[in-house]
Design a protein around this motif. Structure first.
Motif, PDB file in Angstrom:
ATOM      1  N   GLN A  21      36.983  39.161  32.814  1.00  0.00           N
ATOM      2  CA  GLN A  21      36.678  39.200  31.407  1.00  0.00           C
ATOM      3  C   GLN A  21      37.650  38.277  30.469  1.00  0.00           C
ATOM      4  OE1 GLN A  21      36.096  43.110  29.952  1.00  0.00           O
ATOM      5  NE2 GLN A  21      35.093  42.243  28.073  1.00  0.00           N
ATOM      6  N   SER A  22      39.011  38.571  30.641  1.00  0.00           N
ATOM      7  CA  SER A  22      39.957  37.991  30.102  1.00  0.00           C
ATOM      8  C   SER A  22      39.963  36.385  30.295  1.00  0.00           C
ATOM      9  CB  SER A  22      41.407  38.576  30.564  1.00  0.00           C
ATOM     10  OG  SER A  22      42.442  37.713  30.136  1.00  0.00           O
ATOM     11  N   GLU A  48      38.683  43.109  34.603  1.00  0.00           N
ATOM     12  CA  GLU A  48      39.332  42.846  33.488  1.00  0.00           C
ATOM     13  C   GLU A  48      40.042  41.407  33.474  1.00  0.00           C
ATOM     14  OE1 GLU A  48      40.085  45.404  35.559  1.00  0.00           O
ATOM     15  OE2 GLU A  48      39.247  47.168  34.450  1.00  0.00           O
ATOM     16  N   ILE A  49      40.363  40.913  34.678  1.00  0.00           N
ATOM     17  CA  ILE A  49      40.932  39.789  34.652  1.00  0.00           C
ATOM     18  C   ILE A  49      39.784  38.724  34.476  1.00  0.00           C
ATOM     19  CG2 ILE A  49      41.947  37.944  36.040  1.00  0.00           C
ATOM     20  CD1 ILE A  49      43.589  40.131  37.027  1.00  0.00           C
ATOM     21  N   ALA A  88      39.221  33.748  27.320  1.00  0.00           N
ATOM     22  CA  ALA A  88      39.981  32.785  27.042  1.00  0.00           C
ATOM     23  C   ALA A  88      39.339  31.225  27.022  1.00  0.00           C
ATOM     24  CB  ALA A  88      41.184  32.531  28.072  1.00  0.00           C
TER      25      ALA A  88
END
Length: 117
Positions: A22-23, A19-20, A27
């Motif tokens: 992908q985040s 998740e990180i 960004a």
């Protein structure tokens, strides 16, 4: 012997959750996507700044011409009104001052227009 460093490549202890990752990727993509708009805004700000500086230069030039005209008019009035045994300024002096007054432009010359982009 394997490295005990958790940040070493191939170490599963230092891996970030999906998740990180992908985040961060989203960004970065958002930042890259907004770059053309940022550059367009910088270009517009640069054009506005240049126009403002050009206007300030024109005003300064106009003020200089106005001060010169004021000084010439003051000298002309002083020459015409000064007490002279002959009864005032001579015709030659007045004609010379009129010639100087006519040589001063009424306003500053218009600058060349900036090319359209």
């Amino acid at each position: 012997m394997p490295s005990s460093d958790p940040s070493a490549p191939g170490s599963s202890a230092g891996a970030l959750p999906d998740e990180i990752v992908q985040s961060i990727a989203i960004a970065n993509a958002t930042t890259i996507a907004s770059q053309p708009a940022i550059l367009a805004n910088l270009g517009l700000a640069n054009e506005i700044l240049n126009a403002n500086l050009q206007q300030q230069a024109q005003i300064a030039q106009q003020q200089a011409v106005n001060l010169l005209t004021l000084a010439i008019v003051a000298k002309s009035v002083a020459t015409i009104l000064r007490d002279n045994p002959a009864g005032g300024a001579s015709t030659a002096e007045i004609q010379e001052l009129l010639a100087v007054l006519k040589s001063v432009p009424a306003s500053a010359p218009a600058p060349a227009s900036a090319p359209a982009s």
